[in-house]
Design a protein around this motif. Sequence first.
Motif, PDB file in Angstrom:
ATOM      1  N   PRO A   8       0.826  -1.218   0.000  1.00 27.99           N
ATOM      2  CA  PRO A   8       0.000   0.000   0.000  1.00 27.99           C
ATOM      3  C   PRO A   8       0.855   1.260   0.000  1.00 27.99           C
ATOM      4  O   PRO A   8       2.021   1.242   0.420  1.00 27.99           O
ATOM      5  N   SER A  10       0.412   4.045   1.795  1.00 28.70           N
ATOM      6  CA  SER A  10       0.661   4.473   3.176  1.00 28.70           C
ATOM      7  C   SER A  10       0.778   3.240   4.061  1.00 28.70           C
ATOM      8  O   SER A  10       0.138   2.209   3.796  1.00 28.70           O
ATOM      9  N   SER A  15      -3.948  -0.103   6.686  1.00 30.43           N
ATOM     10  CA  SER A  15      -3.382  -0.572   5.416  1.00 30.43           C
ATOM     11  C   SER A  15      -2.528  -1.819   5.624  1.00 30.43           C
ATOM     12  O   SER A  15      -2.497  -2.713   4.771  1.00 30.43           O
ATOM     13  N   GLU A  18      -4.770  -4.969   5.767  1.00 36.96           N
ATOM     14  CA  GLU A  18      -5.203  -5.398   4.431  1.00 36.96           C
ATOM     15  C   GLU A  18      -4.066  -6.092   3.697  1.00 36.96           C
ATOM     16  O   GLU A  18      -4.268  -7.112   3.025  1.00 36.96           O
ATOM     17  N   PHE A  19      -2.873  -5.544   3.805  1.00 34.94           N
ATOM     18  CA  PHE A  19      -1.703  -6.138   3.151  1.00 34.94           C
ATOM     19  C   PHE A  19      -1.405  -7.519   3.732  1.00 34.94           C
ATOM     20  O   PHE A  19      -1.102  -8.465   2.988  1.00 34.94           O
ATOM     21  N   PHE A  42       4.361   2.313  -3.865  1.00 28.93           N
ATOM     22  CA  PHE A  42       4.705   2.882  -2.568  1.00 28.93           C
ATOM     23  C   PHE A  42       5.889   3.843  -2.698  1.00 28.93           C
ATOM     24  O   PHE A  42       5.875   4.953  -2.152  1.00 28.93           O
ATOM     25  N   THR A  57       4.959  -4.372   8.641  1.00 30.67           N
ATOM     26  CA  THR A  57       5.133  -4.777   7.242  1.00 30.67           C
ATOM     27  C   THR A  57       6.452  -5.511   7.056  1.00 30.67           C
ATOM     28  O   THR A  57       6.506  -6.552   6.380  1.00 30.67           O
TER      29      THR A  57
END
Length: 343
Positions: A8, A10, A15, A18-19, A42, A57
Amino acid sequence: MTREIFLPISLNLESYLEFSKKLKSVDLINNKELVKINITNFSKANGRVEPFGALMTINSLRLFARLCSENGVKITLIYTKEEHIKNTYAKSLRFYGSLGLDIGDSPDVDYQVVNSKNFIPIIKTDFSSITQALHEQDEINTISKRMARVLSKENKNLYDYTYFCINEILRNVLEHSGKKEIWYCAQYWPTTIGGKLIEVCIMDEGMGIHTSLINELGDEEENILKFSLVPGCSSKPTTHYIESAPNSGFGLFMTSEIGKDNGEFIIASNSDLLHAAGPMEEYLECYSAGTVICLRLHIDTLKDYNLKNDELINKGLEMAQEYNRYRERKKFAPGLKIESFFK
């Protein structure tokens, strides 16, 4: 056949979740197709990158890469050349370097604290140097002071809060992770546009809370993250901290209460995530290894630190006594679930 997953623009809690769902949906056992992780959008955008979103992440991608390797699935990272990157903050934060790219500094490089800066980049520290130190609490104090100086901007009350909370989170990781490395970063947003708040995020890739508390919880599956915040619940001894680190056993409880009262507190471990803000608590699914803890504090709403500290100690003592009574009841009712403690 290939599967392509886009990072994503941001990186924040929403986010990231969801990732992580997209990563988790990949069948690594039955499907051996090439997986591409594409971060070009990104890099070419200029989205907001928050410490928690960045570290979670990184954690998820490292876990995903390891599982791909173990299952014979090929994975590749699609990225933009450094000269075309617009999200230069992510570079300064060492986000790209943390993914193994030769863009910006690596998280292994030490960081010289500059009080004029509004952030501390992603740093990976070898904890073995701390556990081998003659006075391990002094080493934890040093890291906590470095971070608190940058975040507090000579605000004594804010310094006291951030120093205490960072210290307690680090100490908890040292006792329970089982892993020798720790990752951390932090951000100070001084204006109302940014939120006028601070955010601290600390991560390990160790055994996770479920395994750490197995002696206390057995095969309990629910309320584990909430239980980990109960004062005195720890299955690990903390007596060697009593003299040099007051409130041992209360650390995560007090830190979570400070976050809930003044902003947000997030704790994620393996596939579970607890997000708390004020009276709100939500339990979410994530995709991670070890434990990640995030604290966000609104600068202008903080009470006097000493008063708040005393208030939470008293509250924690009462809760610890309640928990001890629950443990006594459980001796005569082995099947008593932890959820009964929270009712």
